[in-house]
Design an enzyme around this catalytic site. Structure first.
Site, PDB file in Angstrom:
ATOM      1  N   LYS A 181      -7.075  -4.903  -2.915  1.00 47.03           N
ATOM      2  CA  LYS A 181      -8.019  -5.633  -1.728  1.00 47.03           C
ATOM      3  C   LYS A 181      -8.846  -4.341  -1.366  1.00 47.03           C
ATOM      4  CE  LYS A 181      -4.289  -3.978   1.269  1.00 47.03           C
ATOM      5  NZ  LYS A 181      -4.931  -3.180   2.137  1.00 47.03           N
ATOM      6  N   CYS A 216      -1.809  -2.598   7.622  1.00 43.52           N
ATOM      7  CA  CYS A 216      -1.608  -3.664   6.617  1.00 43.52           C
ATOM      8  C   CYS A 216      -0.531  -4.312   6.522  1.00 43.52           C
ATOM      9  CB  CYS A 216      -2.158  -2.889   5.249  1.00 43.52           C
ATOM     10  SG  CYS A 216      -3.854  -2.176   5.418  1.00 43.52           S
ATOM     11  N   ASP A 254       0.811  -1.321   0.105  1.00 48.80           N
ATOM     12  CA  ASP A 254       0.036  -0.089   0.064  1.00 48.80           C
ATOM     13  C   ASP A 254       0.944   1.230   0.156  1.00 48.80           C
ATOM     14  OD1 ASP A 254      -1.763  -2.028   0.375  1.00 48.80           O
ATOM     15  OD2 ASP A 254      -2.938  -1.220   2.121  1.00 48.80           O
TER      16      ASP A 254
END
Ligand SMILES: [Zn+2]
Length: 189
Positions: A98, A140, A9
């Site tokens: 995602k 994450c 990310d």
């Protein structure tokens, strides 16, 4: 024995100036590019995950608690969901998205554009070792590294290539990862 790198990310909204900015995010983007330019040939596969929200329900909130609910971020196809400009996405082999319809902290909940899961990509490349870096340490990155351990990979967290939302939850995450068997290393970028 093959090693892959998972860049979690490294997106505009998670870096300084973004809607859910993490202090140090842009620096992680820059360092990851530098690390990959030096070491790309050592990796069988370089995967980048991205938060990719369409309608993630209670993951977005007008009054977020910054633990389970968050300001609107990484809306699929909008600028905030782009990889940060300092992260050279040409060094990435595969993108895993995602979170379209619900919160998804782990890259192992994601899929490629043609619907393949991260675990399958890694298995197809005969990967047994996974280096994890990116944003955010306490969310994450943590969830992705823990899932990688559960899936049986030897996991290293690249400790100078991560940035966290908050110091207390970030240090707790590093302790949890160590206890789970993750090796935390510095790559010196
Ligand atoms: Zn999200």
């Amino acid at each position: 024995m093959a090693t892959a790198l998972l860049a979690v990310d490294v997106q505009v909204d998670f870096c300084e100036g973004g809607s859910l900015a993490v202090h140090g995010g842009a620096e992680v983007a820059r360092r990851l590019t530098s690390h990959l330019r030096r070491t790309k040939r050592d990796y069988a596969l370089v995967v980048a995950s991205r938060d990719w929200h369409v309608d993630p329900g209670a993951h977005f909130a007008a009054e977020p608690d910054y633990r389970d609910s968050w300001p609107v971020h990484c809306v699929a196809g909008e600028h905030g969901s782009d990889f940060h400009a300092a992260f050279d996405a040409d060094l990435v082999d595969v993108i895993v998205s995602k979170g379209e319809r619900a919160a998804a902290y782990s890259a192992f909940e994601g899929h490629t554009g043609d619907g393949r899961a991260l675990a399958d990509l890694l298995a197809d490349a005969a990967v047994t070792e996974l280096d994890v870096a990116g944003i955010a340490t306490d969310y994450c990155v943590r969830a992705s590294a823990l899932d990688a351990v559960r899936a049986g990979f030897d996991v290293r967290l690249l400790g100078d290539l991560v940035a966290g939302v908050a110091p207390d939850t970030s240090s707790a995450a590093l302790e949890e990862l160590r206890a789970a068997g993750v090796e935390i290393v510095e790559v010196g970028c």
